[in-house]
Write an enzyme that holds these catalytic residues in place. Sequence first.
Site, short mmCIF file in Angstrom:
data_model
loop_
_atom_site.label_atom_id
_atom_site.label_comp_id
_atom_site.label_asym_id
_atom_site.label_seq_id
_atom_site.Cartn_x
_atom_site.Cartn_y
_atom_site.Cartn_z
N CYS A 163 5.43 -0.40 7.25
CA CYS A 163 5.17 0.79 6.43
C CYS A 163 6.41 1.13 5.64
CB CYS A 163 4.79 1.95 7.35
SG CYS A 163 4.45 3.48 6.47
N LEU A 164 6.24 1.48 4.37
CA LEU A 164 7.40 1.82 3.53
C LEU A 164 8.11 3.08 4.05
CD1 LEU A 164 5.98 1.06 -0.03
CD2 LEU A 164 7.57 -0.32 1.33
N GLY B 139 0.83 -1.20 0.00
CA GLY B 139 0.00 0.00 0.00
C GLY B 139 0.86 1.25 0.00
N HIS C 183 -2.53 7.77 6.70
CA HIS C 183 -1.48 8.61 6.12
C HIS C 183 -2.06 9.93 5.60
CE1 HIS C 183 2.21 6.29 6.28
NE2 HIS C 183 1.65 5.24 5.74
#
Length: 167
Positions: free
Chosen positions: A91-92, A46, A137
Amino acid sequence: MALLKILQYPDERLHKVAKKVQAVTDDTRKLIRDMAETMYAAPGVGLAATQVDVHERIIVVDISDMHDDLVVLINPELVASNGGREHEEGCLSVPGIYENVRRAEQITVRALNEQGETFTLEADGLLAICIQHEMDHLEGKVFVEYLSPLKQSRIRAKLKKHRRETL
Ligand code: NI
């Protein structure tokens, strides 16, 4: 297509609240293609526009193994949610950190698609978790902010050290 740079926690720009997309245009579609390519390359499941420093309400999610089930949500709104469960998230923007977060188990979201048409999506399991994580986010919230202040400062210290070592 182009790979976009992903902001890294604790970058302040991750805390900006994204604005609604007023009109879905060719520029919007180009951004979505670049976001999907960036997510697949990372690899991740995502990505929110906030993470590539574009503060518009756009998210992409693909939880399939084959990278062939892209979900694009523009101006997503939560219309219903049910149940709750804890699940480990990553999370990236927070590389190498995995922590349990409690989320709704089933959700219904309303959003625009790439043609600017309204649609409703019902999701559960991993898809529901990812969508909730990405929608956070857009509000400027990173998943580690659900953790205790002590855990958060440990994570910041760890990421700082990691970044020094890889520079
Ligand atoms: Ni994330």
